[in-house]
Design a protein around this motif. Structure first.
Motif, PDB file in Angstrom:
ATOM      1  N   LEU A 442       0.911  -1.135  -0.095  1.00 37.23           N
ATOM      2  CA  LEU A 442       0.001   0.060   0.130  1.00 37.23           C
ATOM      3  C   LEU A 442       0.864   1.147  -0.015  1.00 37.23           C
ATOM      4  O   LEU A 442       0.673   2.152  -0.854  1.00 37.23           O
ATOM      5  CB  LEU A 442      -0.913  -0.325   1.207  1.00 37.23           C
ATOM      6  CG  LEU A 442      -1.909   1.095   1.256  1.00 37.23           C
ATOM      7  CD1 LEU A 442      -2.861   1.188   0.210  1.00 37.23           C
ATOM      8  CD2 LEU A 442      -2.467   1.020   2.966  1.00 37.23           C
ATOM      9  N   ILE A 443       1.810   1.236   0.782  1.00 33.97           N
ATOM     10  CA  ILE A 443       2.617   2.462   1.022  1.00 33.97           C
ATOM     11  C   ILE A 443       3.580   2.591  -0.260  1.00 33.97           C
ATOM     12  O   ILE A 443       3.754   3.730  -0.858  1.00 33.97           O
ATOM     13  CB  ILE A 443       3.624   2.317   2.290  1.00 33.97           C
ATOM     14  CG1 ILE A 443       2.681   2.648   3.560  1.00 33.97           C
ATOM     15  CG2 ILE A 443       4.647   3.225   2.385  1.00 33.97           C
ATOM     16  CD1 ILE A 443       3.239   2.257   4.862  1.00 33.97           C
ATOM     17  N   GLY A 444       4.256   1.646  -0.766  1.00 33.30           N
ATOM     18  CA  GLY A 444       4.894   1.607  -1.924  1.00 33.30           C
ATOM     19  C   GLY A 444       4.233   2.005  -2.896  1.00 33.30           C
ATOM     20  O   GLY A 444       4.640   2.745  -4.001  1.00 33.30           O
ATOM     21  N   GLY A 445       2.792   1.679  -3.313  1.00 29.47           N
ATOM     22  CA  GLY A 445       2.078   2.141  -4.336  1.00 29.47           C
ATOM     23  C   GLY A 445       1.812   3.751  -4.407  1.00 29.47           C
ATOM     24  O   GLY A 445       1.787   4.281  -5.261  1.00 29.47           O
ATOM     25  N   TRP A 446       1.664   4.325  -3.150  1.00 28.84           N
ATOM     26  CA  TRP A 446       1.476   5.704  -3.069  1.00 28.84           C
ATOM     27  C   TRP A 446       2.876   6.293  -3.434  1.00 28.84           C
ATOM     28  O   TRP A 446       2.752   7.474  -3.994  1.00 28.84           O
ATOM     29  CB  TRP A 446       1.232   5.966  -1.417  1.00 28.84           C
ATOM     30  CG  TRP A 446      -0.120   5.806  -0.972  1.00 28.84           C
ATOM     31  CD1 TRP A 446      -1.196   5.545  -1.964  1.00 28.84           C
ATOM     32  CD2 TRP A 446      -0.790   5.633   0.398  1.00 28.84           C
ATOM     33  NE1 TRP A 446      -2.328   5.280  -1.132  1.00 28.84           N
ATOM     34  CE2 TRP A 446      -2.161   5.163   0.247  1.00 28.84           C
ATOM     35  CE3 TRP A 446       0.107   5.536   1.621  1.00 28.84           C
ATOM     36  CZ2 TRP A 446      -2.648   4.958   1.507  1.00 28.84           C
ATOM     37  CZ3 TRP A 446      -0.812   5.016   2.674  1.00 28.84           C
ATOM     38  CH2 TRP A 446      -1.886   4.850   2.510  1.00 28.84           C
ATOM     39  N   VAL A 447       3.880   5.838  -2.947  1.00 25.74           N
ATOM     40  CA  VAL A 447       5.256   6.440  -3.504  1.00 25.74           C
ATOM     41  C   VAL A 447       5.415   6.299  -5.024  1.00 25.74           C
ATOM     42  O   VAL A 447       5.872   7.334  -5.704  1.00 25.74           O
ATOM     43  CB  VAL A 447       6.431   5.802  -2.774  1.00 25.74           C
ATOM     44  CG1 VAL A 447       7.778   6.310  -3.273  1.00 25.74           C
ATOM     45  CG2 VAL A 447       6.191   5.812  -1.176  1.00 25.74           C
ATOM     46  N   GLU A 448       5.336   5.370  -5.730  1.00 26.38           N
ATOM     47  CA  GLU A 448       5.162   5.311  -7.063  1.00 26.38           C
ATOM     48  C   GLU A 448       4.359   5.735  -7.604  1.00 26.38           C
ATOM     49  O   GLU A 448       4.494   6.246  -8.970  1.00 26.38           O
ATOM     50  CB  GLU A 448       5.111   3.739  -7.403  1.00 26.38           C
ATOM     51  CG  GLU A 448       6.405   2.830  -6.862  1.00 26.38           C
ATOM     52  CD  GLU A 448       6.965   1.977  -7.899  1.00 26.38           C
ATOM     53  OE1 GLU A 448       6.529   2.010  -9.091  1.00 26.38           O
ATOM     54  OE2 GLU A 448       8.245   1.460  -7.269  1.00 26.38           O
ATOM     55  N   ASN A 449       3.099   6.327  -7.093  1.00 29.81           N
ATOM     56  CA  ASN A 449       2.092   6.944  -7.846  1.00 29.81           C
ATOM     57  C   ASN A 449       2.409   8.674  -7.625  1.00 29.81           C
ATOM     58  O   ASN A 449       1.518   9.536  -7.933  1.00 29.81           O
ATOM     59  CB  ASN A 449       0.585   6.637  -7.072  1.00 29.81           C
ATOM     60  CG  ASN A 449       0.116   5.656  -7.696  1.00 29.81           C
ATOM     61  OD1 ASN A 449       0.603   4.878  -8.739  1.00 29.81           O
ATOM     62  ND2 ASN A 449      -0.839   4.930  -7.066  1.00 29.81           N
ATOM     63  N   GLY A 450       3.403   8.768  -6.956  1.00 29.78           N
ATOM     64  CA  GLY A 450       3.808  10.263  -6.600  1.00 29.78           C
ATOM     65  C   GLY A 450       2.920  10.890  -5.384  1.00 29.78           C
ATOM     66  O   GLY A 450       3.012  12.184  -5.468  1.00 29.78           O
ATOM     67  N   GLU A 451       2.256  10.108  -4.867  1.00 34.03           N
ATOM     68  CA  GLU A 451       1.589  10.524  -3.625  1.00 34.03           C
ATOM     69  C   GLU A 451       2.187  10.825  -2.376  1.00 34.03           C
ATOM     70  O   GLU A 451       1.764  11.448  -1.633  1.00 34.03           O
ATOM     71  CB  GLU A 451       0.509   9.753  -3.487  1.00 34.03           C
ATOM     72  CG  GLU A 451      -0.720   9.564  -4.634  1.00 34.03           C
ATOM     73  CD  GLU A 451      -1.694   8.588  -4.310  1.00 34.03           C
ATOM     74  OE1 GLU A 451      -2.434   8.787  -3.311  1.00 34.03           O
ATOM     75  OE2 GLU A 451      -1.862   7.533  -4.842  1.00 34.03           O
ATOM     76  N   TYR A 452       3.609  10.410  -2.394  1.00 33.86           N
ATOM     77  CA  TYR A 452       4.509  10.402  -1.064  1.00 33.86           C
ATOM     78  C   TYR A 452       5.810  10.653  -1.609  1.00 33.86           C
ATOM     79  O   TYR A 452       6.240   9.589  -2.558  1.00 33.86           O
ATOM     80  CB  TYR A 452       4.230   9.538  -0.041  1.00 33.86           C
ATOM     81  CG  TYR A 452       5.154   9.785   1.343  1.00 33.86           C
ATOM     82  CD1 TYR A 452       4.561  10.525   2.032  1.00 33.86           C
ATOM     83  CD2 TYR A 452       6.416   9.433   1.273  1.00 33.86           C
ATOM     84  CE1 TYR A 452       5.101  10.853   3.238  1.00 33.86           C
ATOM     85  CE2 TYR A 452       6.948   9.828   2.494  1.00 33.86           C
ATOM     86  CZ  TYR A 452       6.498  10.238   3.797  1.00 33.86           C
ATOM     87  OH  TYR A 452       7.098  10.550   4.755  1.00 33.86           O
ATOM     88  N   PRO A 453       6.749  11.480  -1.189  1.00 39.03           N
ATOM     89  CA  PRO A 453       8.227  11.355  -1.861  1.00 39.03           C
ATOM     90  C   PRO A 453       8.840  10.194  -1.629  1.00 39.03           C
ATOM     91  O   PRO A 453       8.567   9.445  -0.379  1.00 39.03           O
ATOM     92  CB  PRO A 453       8.861  12.665  -0.973  1.00 39.03           C
ATOM     93  CG  PRO A 453       7.884  12.736   0.069  1.00 39.03           C
ATOM     94  CD  PRO A 453       6.801  12.348  -0.112  1.00 39.03           C
ATOM     95  N   ASN A 454       9.699   9.976  -2.433  1.00 40.99           N
ATOM     96  CA  ASN A 454      10.763   8.615  -2.246  1.00 40.99           C
ATOM     97  C   ASN A 454      11.799   8.957  -1.270  1.00 40.99           C
ATOM     98  O   ASN A 454      12.963   9.001  -1.423  1.00 40.99           O
ATOM     99  CB  ASN A 454      11.068   8.130  -3.391  1.00 40.99           C
ATOM    100  CG  ASN A 454      11.945   6.922  -3.447  1.00 40.99           C
ATOM    101  OD1 ASN A 454      11.817   6.100  -2.612  1.00 40.99           O
ATOM    102  ND2 ASN A 454      13.013   6.525  -4.143  1.00 40.99           N
TER     103      ASN A 454
END
Length: 477
Positions: A442-454
């Motif tokens: 779930l968190i990885g998806g948010w990062v890859e969607n640009g919804e949270y910075p890497n």
């Protein structure tokens, strides 16, 4: 096409794989709420067969204990009860279970069972009616000949750092004391205080239980609501002296009705004389106990877990036949959010609100809980009031995702104390692995969607915190 149950099971992005394998997978487990036996931990029980550890069932004393998730699955496939909880033909039981499991696409039991076979027995192939006997024989050979397949061995294989059992106030805690004195046990096992039988004035067995509670605190009788409160607080102190860091309340719904102590006593006397008490009378008595206990928990640093919205033992025929906690409970639809908020507010008035974890069995309550917990946080500990993890019928992939999305939307997901097993099985620790994969995906998806910075450090802190460190901090372990 991905292979079934490979190393990256449920991890759909490179970021998810990185977060799980590097920051979550190897961390210890804090299983802060379960129903396993401290006696079996101390005695380091060996299992007679795979059926014993896999299913459980009817015990020598006539009671029933085991994994009722598996029992429900078998009943759903029309398997007769003598093969669900009976133990006369364990191989046939396992074969019939394999047949039911093979039809259970989309059910988390399909994943949990295969994670158990892989984690503990090194079996990668899917369980089917065709290979069931071969797998049965392999597992039984390992259980019989490998000294690591004891209760303590399974806990160590699972990398468990802490086990929070569920214990009645009248329990002597002798097995906990023996565990604490045994230097060979290198993981923590602590009792949790569950006073449901004293709170549920309207349920069968209340009078007999109050008499038992009186005996434990050295009284001939308990004659009033205050007597019951005093006895329970004495037992809270006894539990606290033996390392208790959590209490647990399993409520049909959360009541809140403040009445005078005289009215509480009127209800108490009726119940003790065998008369039925009204809903209003029961709620007044229950509220008095919950408030008094909440204050005691705060004093002793004990977290208050509230589980609600369950219809328990609704199949009356089977309840009479094999008793409670055998797989006949269901989701209820209760509208008690205002009562929960009022209870927390009443405790907060005097700054005696304990750390509190709120679980509803009804996923429709997720967002309401998310707003309630936001109204009672404090500087005592980050995330003092928690939205408990997806519980029981909700600890599916969808249920876990929805609980975490709701918590993230309305609070701080990074302070979440993570998963528990709520289980009666020593194989169920794989559910932590299942949860961690879903959380990282779930968190990885948010990062890859640009919804949270890497942001490597921030992500490490969030993922490792939810996996282990937040619960360690929350329960002062």
């Amino acid at each position: 096409m991905k292979s079934f149950l490979d190393n990256d099971f449920l991890l759909q992005t490179d970021t998810a794989k990185h977060l799980f394998h590097d920051y979550s997978e190897e961390l210890p487990i804090i299983d802060y709420h379960c129903h396993i036996s401290p006696r079996e931990i101390y005695e380091d029980k060996r299992f007679d067969s795979l059926g014993d550890v896999w299913f459980g069932g009817k015990q020598a004393d006539g009671s029933y204990f085991g994994d009722h998730y598996k029992w429900r699955l078998m009943r759903s496939n029309g398997i007769p009860e003598e093969l669900v909880t009976g133990r006369d033909d364990e191989l046939e039981r396992f074969k019939r279970f394999a047949d039911a499991l093979s039809l259970s696409i989309g059910n988390p039991m399909y994943h949990w069972c295969h994670l158990e076979l892989k984690k503990y027995f090194g079996i990668d192939e899917p369980l089917t009616p065709v290979n069931a006997e071969k797998i049965w024989n392999k597992c039984n050979d390992m259980l019989g000949n490998d000294d690591s397949f004891t209760v303590r061995g399974l806990i160590k294989k699972s990398n468990v750092a802490y086990v929070g059992t569920t214990d009645d106030p009248v329990d002597s805690l002798e097995w906990h004391e023996k565990i604490a004195a045994d230097e060979s046990i290198d993981f923590l096992v602590r009792p949790s205080f569950r006073p449901d039988k004293a709170v549920n004035i309207h349920k069968e067995g209340f009078k007999e239980y109050i008499q038992e509670l009186a005996g434990v605190v050295g009284k001939e009788t308990l004659d009033s609501t205050q007597d019951v409160i005093d006895a329970l607080i004495e037992r809270v102190e006894y539990f606290a002296g033996r390392g208790c860091v959590a209490s647990d309340h399993g409520l049909d719904y959360v009541p809140f009705r403040i009445v005078s102590m005289e009215e509480c006593d009127k209800a108490f006397r009726k119940a003790m004389s065998g008369e039925a008490v009204s809903t209003e009378e029961a709620e007044g008595y229950q509220t008095a106990l919950l408030i008094a206990l909440g204050k005691a928990y705060h004093k002793h640093g004990i977290a208050m877990e509230i589980h609600y919205s369950c219809m328990r033992n609704k199949n009356e025929r089977m309840f009479r036949l094999i008793g409670p906690d055998t797989g006949y409970d269901m989701i209820a639809n209760n509208t008690c959010g205002e009562n929960i908020a009022n209870l927390l507010s009443e405790l907060d008035k005097t700054e005696e609100l304990p750390k509190t974890i709120i679980f509803s069995l009804n996923p429709a309550d997720n967002q309401q809980i998310g707003t309630i917990i936001g109204g009672f946080q404090s500087s005592e500990v980050p995330g003092k009031i928690q939205h408990g993890p997806a519980w029981w019928f909700n600890d599916t992939k969808i249920g876990m995702e929805e609980q975490m999305k709701s918590l993230a939307s309305l609070g701080i997901l990074g302070n979440f104390i993570g998963m528990l097993t709520d289980s009666r099985s020593f194989l169920s620790y794989t559910r932590h692995d299942y949860f961690r994969r879903i959380m990282c995906n779930l968190i990885g998806g948010w990062v890859e969607n640009g919804e949270y910075p890497n942001d490597e450090e921030a992500l490490k802190r969030i993922v490792s915190g939810i996996s282990y460190y937040n619960a360690k901090r929350y329960f002062n372990l």
